[in-house]
Write an enzyme that holds these catalytic residues in place. Structure first.
Site, short mmCIF file in Angstrom:
data_model
loop_
_atom_site.label_atom_id
_atom_site.label_comp_id
_atom_site.label_asym_id
_atom_site.label_seq_id
_atom_site.Cartn_x
_atom_site.Cartn_y
_atom_site.Cartn_z
N HIS A 153 0.69 -1.70 -0.16
CA HIS A 153 0.05 -0.34 -0.16
C HIS A 153 0.57 1.55 -0.06
CE1 HIS A 153 -3.26 -2.51 -0.18
NE2 HIS A 153 -4.04 -2.54 1.53
N HIS A 228 -9.98 2.19 -0.13
CA HIS A 228 -9.33 0.91 1.25
C HIS A 228 -10.71 1.35 2.20
CE1 HIS A 228 -7.99 -2.61 2.59
NE2 HIS A 228 -6.33 -2.14 2.78
N GLU A 359 -10.95 -3.90 -3.27
CA GLU A 359 -10.50 -2.01 -3.40
C GLU A 359 -10.52 -3.06 -4.66
OE1 GLU A 359 -6.97 -3.38 -0.97
OE2 GLU A 359 -8.44 -4.11 0.24
#
Ligand code: GLA
Length: 394
Positions: A153, A228, A359
């Site tokens: 991420h 997210h 996502e």
């Protein structure tokens, strides 16, 4: 005092003798001595609005805002420019009762303390890059390893932890939106190129929350942006999401190794607990997939244009969330790492499987997987990505 403004707030006043519409800028008629003020038989209707207020300050003293977008049906999305995070999303159930269906915190402090990407805009590369490295044009780039030996991420300080610059805030008859920008510098978290990004959240009159991303670079780089949000369609903090019914527009997925890095194989979901091609409750086979779902599905649409990706239905509230995206993949994550240690909005403890994430994204580890759709962005090209969450009930 922090500037506070309403971009558009319209009050529709219906009187006994007809309708009077008070538009922004117009004044309500003051009754003369011979008139009596019409009793509020009047019905108040909210139209689209976009509003800004103060949310707090970062530890280095940067002021952070909170934006509230509201539509005609009362749907409300709150977004902060810290991490371009979706802080809350209120949607009606089958009886019209609103509930916040996303996990997160009431105050900025919760987000500053650290959390597993609740509602966040994730980048420069959402999901994992194996061994935190990749090669581009013959040059090896080493990224921050923040998930064992892997990169997750966007690294240690990804886009979820930076302050985004407010660019636009407005509402018209069709939508209320907030747009923010961030320039990720050349070398940030190991990535090449200055990357200028924008994210726009738009709440439409048709009960959709639309997230649009754009990015441009001055050096060849990789980009993969997503949101997210952790959803529980029964209301945040109310319990687990194992009873939600899920349908995915995906016949295939990307199997992973122990570090959750795709092996490179694209496998059929047929005859496996990965199969959500027909509506199935999330919990029905979850025990067969170890700790829970944390997998990238390969969307049948192939990406590129806006197409149906997923539908989740929560039987007790009747809420349905449908996702359309231009992305070729979607990560189904069932809150496997939530363990009750985080206390979120309204004092709720977030336990295992208390939410799910969908996502939308390019596949994990694409920079190292030549057979996956490319995530390379060249100077002169524009990265665009759109995901729409539509809400209704049954
Ligand atoms: C994701 C990953 C998960 C986990 C969460 C955050 O979506 O796929 O493995 O890291 O983010 O906790």
């Amino acid at each position: 005092m922090k500037k506070r403004f309403w971009i558009n707030f319209v009050l529709v006043v219906t009187t006994v003798c007809g309708a009077a519409v008070c538009m922004p800028g117009c004044k309500k008629k003051t009754p003369t001595s011979t008139e009596t003020e019409a009793k509020p038989k009047a019905k108040e209707t909210r139209l689209m609005s976009a509003n800004e207020e103060t949310f707090g300050q970062t530890s280095d003293g940067r002021g952070i805002n909170l934006y509230t977008l509201t539509n005609t049906n009362g749907l409300k999305a709150r977004i902060t420019n810290y991490g371009a995070i979706l802080v809350s999303l209120e949607v009606p159930d089958r009886n019209g009762r609103l509930a916040d269906i996303t996990l997160g915190f009431d105050a900025l402090e919760g987000y500053l303390k650290g959390h597993p990407y609740f509602g966040a805009t994730v980048g420069r590369y959402a999901n994992r890059i194996g061994k935190a490295r990749f090669v581009l044009d013959g040059v090896e780039y080493k990224l921050a390893a923040n998930n064992g030996e892997n990169h997750l991420h966007g690294g240690i300080k990804g886009f979820d932890k930076v302050v985004w610059k407010p660019e636009d805030l407005r509402a018209d008859d069709n939508e209320a939106l907030v747009k923010m920008s961030y320039v990720s510098e050349d070398g940030e978290e190991g990535y090449p190129g200055n990357l200028a990004c924008t994210v726009t959240y738009a709440l439409t009159k048709d009960n959709e929350l639309k997230m649009s991303y754009e990015a441009e670079t001055d050096k060849t780089t990789v980009v993969n942006l997503t949101n997210h949000s952790y959803f529980n369609l029964a209301g945040q903090g109310t319990g687990d999401i194992l009873g939600h019914e899920l349908k995915l527009n995906a016949d295939k997925y990307t199997p992973v190794d122990e570090g959750l890095i795709p092996t490179g194989e694209i496998r059929s979901v047929k005859d496996s607990p990965m199969d959500f091609t027909l509506p199935m409750s999330i919990g029905s086979r979850i025990k067969q997939v170890g700790n829970g779902y944390d997998h990238n599905y390969v969307l049948n649409s192939g990406g590129g244009s806006l197409a149906w990706a997923a539908r989740a239905y929560e039987p007790t509230s009747g809420r349905i969330m449908e996702i359309h995206t231009t992305e070729p993949g979607v990560q189904l994550y069932t809150g496997n790492f939530l363990d009750g240690s985080l206390t979120g909005k309204a004092g709720k403890a977030y336990k295992k499987h208390y939410a799910f994430c969908l996502e939308t994204q390019h596949f994990p580890d694409s920079p190292n997987k030549p057979n996956f759709p490319s995530v390379v962005l060249q100077p002169g090209q524009k990265y665009t990505s759109v995901t729409v969450h539509k809400f209704y009930t049954r």
